[in-house]
Write an enzyme that holds these catalytic residues in place. Structure first.
Site, mmCIF file in Angstrom:
data_model
loop_
_atom_site.group_PDB
_atom_site.id
_atom_site.type_symbol
_atom_site.label_atom_id
_atom_site.label_comp_id
_atom_site.label_asym_id
_atom_site.label_seq_id
_atom_site.Cartn_x
_atom_site.Cartn_y
_atom_site.Cartn_z
ATOM 1 N N LYS A 80 -12.895 8.554 -27.790
ATOM 2 C CA LYS A 80 -12.999 9.924 -27.289
ATOM 3 C C LYS A 80 -11.835 10.235 -26.353
ATOM 4 C CE LYS A 80 -16.344 12.842 -24.755
ATOM 5 N NZ LYS A 80 -17.692 12.834 -24.119
ATOM 6 N N SER A 155 -20.638 16.236 -25.533
ATOM 7 C CA SER A 155 -19.219 16.499 -25.688
ATOM 8 C C SER A 155 -18.491 15.490 -26.575
ATOM 9 C CB SER A 155 -18.549 16.503 -24.303
ATOM 10 O OG SER A 155 -18.715 15.247 -23.651
ATOM 11 N N SER A 179 -24.054 13.305 -23.735
ATOM 12 C CA SER A 179 -22.875 13.540 -24.561
ATOM 13 C C SER A 179 -22.641 12.506 -25.651
ATOM 14 C CB SER A 179 -21.622 13.624 -23.678
ATOM 15 O OG SER A 179 -21.582 14.851 -22.996
#
Length: 471
Positions: A80, A155, A179
């Protein structure tokens, strides 16, 4: 080619041992998959194809000598874009972040690399990971692999989509309120948030004091393998090759004799009926495989709810503090959602913030008492399905009530696919006391075995109408 990309990390390693697969073959297949599918779903914001192929060649030579450097040698892993990877920039979904490449890996990435995994690309995130969908001014909209009209969640949406579609079997993500678990739930994959700070984050990745790093994978075993690698101490070298260790060691010990609390819907949370039905079946499965499942009203969690205010207060204050240190010109480049979050934080007074911190402490203490009576807790991962893209609907702008409280208490929690609701994946959340990460993974593995294989989204993806990915 598609068969290779949908293999788990443990299956890839078995193939490397047997010489029926090679790391170069696998990396080529993954990069080809990214080329084919990513223009539709927008899961990646950066690739290091040259570095990945070079590392795959080195891994292949080691496997030919039967001398792998670690248990993940040659396995592709995406990261990420909140976490540093040497040779790639860390843009954090923001025009305000430096475009320069990093000189060093974040600690967890370094440990994965030492175990042999090959970081090959950065996955999309909302700006600084601020919300539970994955869109931002820098990288645009990320789409759900099951229905491209919808969000995959966030996210860590890019990580979940990449894993779901076979663009690498492993992804390293972050979770500050759900997330990891929310996009895992909505994308049909496994997402594990470990006990707070179990995986080393480094100072840059833990600035909210709520977020922790964890794996997104297609199988629970792969999540355990990643956790083994990332929790291996700096001086210990990589985990041993060929024999289970750490979080993988007791993964198949089952749940017989465990006392498991089952909370279908805490006070003030309305779970969609089709999701509730899927999660109820999953809870029933635990009883069928030997656990004692007790439906429970969970007072500590009920006390947390006020639309998740203790989380929302802290989250907005932390983001306000981050924005406060930016240049005025940079603030004009921010996602309007982040600006609104920061503005809300500036209006919170010191007493309210301290009250939220005290409530966080009380929640953690209450859950310690709760887990004196139960070994684990089951809940839905999310109460409804994913929203359309782009944007975040008003009714989802508060703290995600079924996941964020785990961050407040620092507890390990995993989302495992448990069925399809209206043809979209939904997830079962399994939560344990602080430090019981191995037990949470063991229970998730027992359920996964009893459930059987979970379907993958189809590889034939189309954008709805003439919508665009890039802003």
């Amino acid at each position: 080619m598609s068969e290779i990309v949908m293999l788990s990390a443990s299956q890839l390693v078995a193939g490397f041992w047997q010489r029926s697969l090679s790391p170069v073959e696998v990396m080529c297949a993954v990069l080809d998959r990214v080329t084919k599918l990513d223009p539709v779903v927008n899961a990646f914001c950066g690739l290091d194809e040259e570095g990945a192929m070079s590392a795959a060649g080195e891994a292949e030579r080691r496997w030919r000598r039967a001398e792998p450097c670690g248990p993940l040698d040659g396995v592709p892993v995406s990261v990420k874009d909140l976490v540093a990877v040497a040779g790639l920039p860390t843009r954090q979904g923001s025009w305000t972040a430096s475009p320069d490449s990093e000189n060093a890996d974040a600690p967890a990435v370094a440990r994965l690399r030492r175990a042999g995994a090959i970081p090959f690309g950065k996955t999309t995130t909302s700006e600084f990971g601020n919300k539970i969908v994955t869109d931002c001014p820098l990288t645009g909209v990320t789409r759900n692999p099951w229905d491209t009209r919808l969000s995959p969640g966030g996210s860590s949406g890019g990580s979940a989509v990449a894993v779901a579609l076979g663009m690498g079997p492993l992804s390293l993500a972050t979770d500050g309120g759900g997330s990891i678990r929310i996009p895992a739930c909505w994308s049909g994959v496994v997402g594990f948030k470990p006990t707070f700070a179990l995986v080393p984050a480094g100072s840059a990745a833990s600035w909210t004091a709520l977020s922790t790093l964890g794996p997104i994978t297609r199988t629970v075993r792969d999540a355990a393998l990643m956790l083994d690698a990332m929790t291996c101490g700096n001086n210990d070298g990589p985990p041993r090759v060929g024999s289970p260790s750490g979080y993988s060691a007791a993964l198949d010990d089952g749940v017989a004799g465990l006392r498991i609390a089952w909370c279908p819907a805490p006070d003030s949370v309305s779970v969609a009926p089709d999701i509730a039905e899927c999660v109820q079946r999953a809870a029933d499965t635990f009883e069928a495989i030997g656990a004692t499942v007790i439906q429970a009203d969970i007072a500590p969690i009920a006390d947390y709810y006020g639309n998740g205010r203790i989380h929302s207060v802290q989250w907005s204050v932390f983001f306000a503090q981050r924005v406060r240190h930016m240049e005025v010109a940079d603030r004009t480049l921010l996602d309007p959602d982040l600006t609104a979050l920061s503005d809300a934080g500036t209006r919170i007074d010191t007493a309210t913030f301290v009250d939220a911190l005290l409530a966080r402490h009380a929640l953690g203490a209450s859950m310690e008492t709760f887990f004196e009576r139960y070994d684990l807790l089951l809940t839905p991962t999310f109460h409804c399905g994913p929203p359309p893209v782009p944007g975040l609907p008003g009714h989802l702008r508060n703290a995600p009530l079924l996941t964020a409280w785990c961050n407040q208490a620092g507890l390990p929690a995993i989302s495992v696919p448990c069925g399809l609701a209206r043809d979209l994946p939904t997830g079962l959340q399994i939560v344990g006391r602080r430090g019981s990460d191995a037990l949470v993974l063991r229970a998730a593995r027992a359920y996964e075995l009893a459930r059987g294989d979970f379907p993958a989204p189809g590889p034939e993806l189309q954008l709805p109408g003439d919508t665009e990915i890039a802003p």
